[in-house]
Scaffold this motif. Structure first.
Motif, PDB file in Angstrom:
ATOM      1  N   PHE A  72     -30.277  13.470 -11.777  1.00 20.58           N
ATOM      2  CA  PHE A  72     -29.995  12.082 -12.120  1.00 20.58           C
ATOM      3  C   PHE A  72     -29.144  11.943 -13.388  1.00 20.58           C
ATOM      4  CE2 PHE A  72     -31.402   7.826 -13.768  1.00 20.58           C
ATOM      5  CZ  PHE A  72     -30.693   7.087 -12.832  1.00 20.58           C
ATOM      6  N   PRO A  73     -29.433  12.667 -14.480  1.00 20.01           N
ATOM      7  CA  PRO A  73     -28.569  12.544 -15.669  1.00 20.01           C
ATOM      8  C   PRO A  73     -27.122  12.946 -15.404  1.00 20.01           C
ATOM      9  CG  PRO A  73     -30.627  13.630 -16.233  1.00 20.01           C
ATOM     10  CD  PRO A  73     -30.578  13.560 -14.742  1.00 20.01           C
ATOM     11  N   ALA A  74     -26.911  13.938 -14.544  1.00 21.82           N
ATOM     12  CA  ALA A  74     -25.549  14.373 -14.222  1.00 21.82           C
ATOM     13  C   ALA A  74     -24.818  13.308 -13.413  1.00 21.82           C
ATOM     14  CB  ALA A  74     -25.584  15.688 -13.454  1.00 21.82           C
ATOM     15  N   ILE A  75     -25.531  12.623 -12.533  1.00 21.74           N
ATOM     16  CA  ILE A  75     -24.917  11.546 -11.754  1.00 21.74           C
ATOM     17  C   ILE A  75     -24.498  10.406 -12.675  1.00 21.74           C
ATOM     18  CG2 ILE A  75     -25.337   9.790  -9.993  1.00 21.74           C
ATOM     19  CD1 ILE A  75     -27.208  11.751  -8.609  1.00 21.74           C
ATOM     20  N   VAL A  76     -25.420   9.994 -13.557  1.00 26.28           N
ATOM     21  CA  VAL A  76     -25.126   8.904 -14.489  1.00 26.28           C
ATOM     22  C   VAL A  76     -23.971   9.294 -15.412  1.00 26.28           C
ATOM     23  CG1 VAL A  76     -26.031   7.518 -16.393  1.00 26.28           C
ATOM     24  CG2 VAL A  76     -27.463   7.989 -14.405  1.00 26.28           C
ATOM     25  N   GLY A  77     -23.987  10.525 -15.920  1.00 27.40           N
ATOM     26  CA  GLY A  77     -22.921  10.983 -16.795  1.00 27.40           C
ATOM     27  C   GLY A  77     -21.571  10.981 -16.115  1.00 27.40           C
ATOM     28  N   THR A  78     -21.521  11.415 -14.863  1.00 20.08           N
ATOM     29  CA  THR A  78     -20.264  11.428 -14.111  1.00 20.08           C
ATOM     30  C   THR A  78     -19.730  10.014 -13.911  1.00 20.08           C
ATOM     31  OG1 THR A  78     -20.899  13.454 -12.935  1.00 20.08           O
ATOM     32  CG2 THR A  78     -19.184  12.099 -11.926  1.00 20.08           C
ATOM     33  N   LEU A  79     -20.609   9.084 -13.539  1.00 23.39           N
ATOM     34  CA  LEU A  79     -20.187   7.697 -13.343  1.00 23.39           C
ATOM     35  C   LEU A  79     -19.685   7.082 -14.641  1.00 23.39           C
ATOM     36  CD1 LEU A  79     -23.029   6.417 -10.960  1.00 23.39           C
ATOM     37  CD2 LEU A  79     -20.703   7.084 -10.349  1.00 23.39           C
ATOM     38  N   CYS A  80     -20.330   7.406 -15.756  1.00 21.04           N
ATOM     39  CA  CYS A  80     -19.878   6.892 -17.059  1.00 21.04           C
ATOM     40  C   CYS A  80     -18.498   7.426 -17.409  1.00 21.04           C
ATOM     41  CB  CYS A  80     -20.882   7.280 -18.143  1.00 21.04           C
ATOM     42  SG  CYS A  80     -22.462   6.406 -18.058  1.00 21.04           S
ATOM     43  N   LEU A 140     -31.046  10.370 -20.311  1.00 20.90           N
ATOM     44  CA  LEU A 140     -29.869   9.561 -20.033  1.00 20.90           C
ATOM     45  C   LEU A 140     -29.152   9.190 -21.326  1.00 20.90           C
ATOM     46  CD1 LEU A 140     -31.263   7.123 -17.315  1.00 20.90           C
ATOM     47  CD2 LEU A 140     -30.050   9.265 -16.972  1.00 20.90           C
ATOM     48  N   PRO A 141     -27.828   9.076 -21.291  1.00 25.48           N
ATOM     49  CA  PRO A 141     -27.099   8.634 -22.491  1.00 25.48           C
ATOM     50  C   PRO A 141     -27.395   7.169 -22.779  1.00 25.48           C
ATOM     51  CG  PRO A 141     -25.617   8.792 -20.615  1.00 25.48           C
ATOM     52  CD  PRO A 141     -26.921   9.371 -20.169  1.00 25.48           C
ATOM     53  N   THR A 142     -27.431   6.816 -24.043  1.00 28.26           N
ATOM     54  CA  THR A 142     -27.700   5.436 -24.446  1.00 28.26           C
ATOM     55  C   THR A 142     -26.468   4.715 -24.948  1.00 28.26           C
ATOM     56  OG1 THR A 142     -28.343   6.203 -26.666  1.00 28.26           O
ATOM     57  CG2 THR A 142     -30.100   5.981 -25.028  1.00 28.26           C
ATOM     58  N   SER A 143     -25.384   5.451 -25.220  1.00 26.96           N
ATOM     59  CA  SER A 143     -24.131   4.833 -25.651  1.00 26.96           C
ATOM     60  C   SER A 143     -22.982   5.764 -25.300  1.00 26.96           C
ATOM     61  CB  SER A 143     -24.143   4.556 -27.161  1.00 26.96           C
ATOM     62  OG  SER A 143     -23.972   5.758 -27.894  1.00 26.96           O
ATOM     63  N   ILE A 144     -21.760   5.266 -25.488  1.00 30.29           N
ATOM     64  CA  ILE A 144     -20.586   6.074 -25.164  1.00 30.29           C
ATOM     65  C   ILE A 144     -20.356   7.172 -26.199  1.00 30.29           C
ATOM     66  CG2 ILE A 144     -19.442   4.260 -23.868  1.00 30.29           C
ATOM     67  CD1 ILE A 144     -17.779   3.652 -26.365  1.00 30.29           C
ATOM     68  N   PHE A 145     -21.135   7.178 -27.268  1.00 28.46           N
ATOM     69  CA  PHE A 145     -20.998   8.218 -28.287  1.00 28.46           C
ATOM     70  C   PHE A 145     -22.019   9.345 -28.098  1.00 28.46           C
ATOM     71  CE2 PHE A 145     -19.256   4.389 -30.261  1.00 28.46           C
ATOM     72  CZ  PHE A 145     -18.011   4.854 -30.666  1.00 28.46           C
ATOM     73  N   MET A 163     -24.649  15.013 -19.343  1.00 30.40           N
ATOM     74  CA  MET A 163     -24.428  15.984 -18.274  1.00 30.40           C
ATOM     75  C   MET A 163     -23.440  15.385 -17.280  1.00 30.40           C
ATOM     76  SD  MET A 163     -28.335  17.357 -17.629  1.00 30.40           S
ATOM     77  CE  MET A 163     -27.784  18.629 -16.468  1.00 30.40           C
ATOM     78  N   ALA A 164     -22.769  16.234 -16.522  1.00 28.41           N
ATOM     79  CA  ALA A 164     -21.822  15.778 -15.506  1.00 28.41           C
ATOM     80  C   ALA A 164     -21.909  16.704 -14.301  1.00 28.41           C
ATOM     81  CB  ALA A 164     -20.400  15.754 -16.066  1.00 28.41           C
ATOM     82  N   LEU A 165     -21.715  16.147 -13.132  1.00 31.50           N
ATOM     83  CA  LEU A 165     -21.892  16.915 -11.892  1.00 31.50           C
ATOM     84  C   LEU A 165     -20.991  18.144 -11.804  1.00 31.50           C
ATOM     85  CD1 LEU A 165     -22.343  14.004  -9.328  1.00 31.50           C
ATOM     86  CD2 LEU A 165     -24.065  15.665 -10.016  1.00 31.50           C
ATOM     87  N   PRO A 166     -19.688  18.066 -12.149  1.00 30.77           N
ATOM     88  CA  PRO A 166     -18.860  19.280 -12.030  1.00 30.77           C
ATOM     89  C   PRO A 166     -19.336  20.417 -12.929  1.00 30.77           C
ATOM     90  CG  PRO A 166     -17.489  17.335 -12.259  1.00 30.77           C
ATOM     91  CD  PRO A 166     -18.889  16.899 -12.542  1.00 30.77           C
ATOM     92  N   TYR A 167     -19.680  20.095 -14.179  1.00 26.67           N
ATOM     93  CA  TYR A 167     -20.153  21.125 -15.100  1.00 26.67           C
ATOM     94  C   TYR A 167     -21.537  21.614 -14.698  1.00 26.67           C
ATOM     95  CZ  TYR A 167     -21.200  23.544 -19.462  1.00 26.67           C
ATOM     96  OH  TYR A 167     -21.532  24.496 -20.383  1.00 26.67           O
ATOM     97  N   HIS A 168     -22.373  20.705 -14.244  1.00 26.98           N
ATOM     98  CA  HIS A 168     -23.704  21.081 -13.749  1.00 26.98           C
ATOM     99  C   HIS A 168     -23.574  22.061 -12.580  1.00 26.98           C
ATOM    100  CE1 HIS A 168     -28.001  20.517 -13.003  1.00 26.98           C
ATOM    101  NE2 HIS A 168     -27.706  20.362 -11.723  1.00 26.98           N
ATOM    102  N   LEU A 169     -22.639  21.762 -11.693  1.00 25.80           N
ATOM    103  CA  LEU A 169     -22.389  22.634 -10.546  1.00 25.80           C
ATOM    104  C   LEU A 169     -21.917  24.007 -10.994  1.00 25.80           C
ATOM    105  CD1 LEU A 169     -22.032  23.054  -7.485  1.00 25.80           C
ATOM    106  CD2 LEU A 169     -19.806  21.949  -7.678  1.00 25.80           C
ATOM    107  N   TYR A 170     -21.034  24.043 -11.975  1.00 26.44           N
ATOM    108  CA  TYR A 170     -20.532  25.313 -12.499  1.00 26.44           C
ATOM    109  C   TYR A 170     -21.658  26.128 -13.133  1.00 26.44           C
ATOM    110  CZ  TYR A 170     -18.483  28.448 -15.969  1.00 26.44           C
ATOM    111  OH  TYR A 170     -18.194  29.533 -16.743  1.00 26.44           O
TER     112      TYR A 170
END
Length: 292
Positions: free
Chosen positions: A67-75, A228-233, A237-244
């Protein structure tokens, strides 16, 4: 007559051969795409569950969800598009509608083409130097999104420029004839007509941003961050890096490999949904232009 008939038959035969090659190539590409998709679906469908999509990763990312990787990718996709789409569209409008043909325009186009050919890892290093260090954003969604926005900026510029060129000049001439200014013609006539095709750049950009690993490796991606991230700063996590990471980790190889296929399938689904939404938007504005 017999000679002309034989020449006509030869032309038809050559044409049929060429069309046959083109048809075979097209179907081969489609078949290859379906083979890749089928492979990912077969390997990853067994991992997909509600828990896999909504839970936090556990035990070194070999258990739990993504879930954090999905949210990070969408952000990251959102931040990069908010930056790249307006800047790219405005740059393309300036080049196509305002800059006269000449050496300045040629240089700008050449630089845009060169920028499109720069490897993504170079963008990652540049983003780390500028956004992370120089501007003080640190490893954050903002730094990663801006870096990805720079990466897809040439795509947005070129697709927008081609869309504007496709608008018939008679629309411009008619607008000028009615006394409209350059900006009024561009903003109220040319841009609305070209907008459905401009969205093509958005579709291509979303697909490119969603799958990039190298730029986010230097600017935002976290190895293991079960929150989960709370701000843009914040880092994310992100799906491509998580996959790697889970594909190359040496612990619990079978579990990691299964999660890797599941993550790849989720990433493909996100890109597919994004493309479908963008296509629906393009169709909506296309119909709106026709009715007007």
């Amino acid at each position: 007559m017999s000679q002309q008939s034989s020449l006509a038959k030869k032309k038809r035969r050559n044409q049929n051969i060429a069309f046959g090659i083109f048809t075979f190539t097209s179907y081969a590409i489609v078949a290859l795409l379906f083979v890749i998709l089928a492979f990912i679906v077969i390997k990853g469908i067994g991992v997909i569950s509600w828990e896999f999509i909504t839970e936090m990763p556990k035990n070194g990312m070999t258990e739990g969800g993504i879930f954090p990787a999905i949210v990070g990718t969408l952000c990251l996709v959102l931040v990069s598009m908010v930056f790249a789409f307006p800047v790219g569209v405005l740059a393309a409008i300036y080049m196509n509608e305002y800059v006269k043909d000449g050496w300045i325009k040629k240089i700008i186009k050449q630089m845009t083409n060169n920028l499109a050919g720069v490897p993504s890892i170079v963008f990652g290093l540049f983003g780390m130097s500028l956004f992370v260090n120089k501007m003080g954003f640190g490893d954050s969604i903002l730094a990663g999104g801006l870096t990805l926005g720079l990466l897809v900026l040439p795509i947005v510029i070129r697709t927008t420029e081609e869309s504007l060129k496709a608008v018939d000049d008679t629309f411009r001439q008619a607008s000028y004839g009615l006394g409209a200014s350059k900006w009024e013609t561009t903003s109220k006539i040319v841009f609305p007509i070209a907008f459905p095709n401009i969205i093509t750049g958005l579709i291509l950009s979303v697909g490119r941003v969603s799958g990039e690993t190298a730029p986010i490796l230097f600017t935002v991606a976290a190895y293991f961050l079960p929150k989960l991230p709370t701000s843009i700063f914040d880092q994310a996590m992100a799906l491509p890096y998580h996959l790697y990471v889970i594909s190359t980790s040496g612990t619990n190889i079978e579990a990691s490999r299964a999660m890797a296929y599941g993550t790849a399938l989720v990433l493909i689904i996100i890109v597919l949904i994004s493309n479908l939404l963008a296509n629906a938007l393009r169709k909506y504005y296309g119909n709106k232009v026709k009715t007007n």
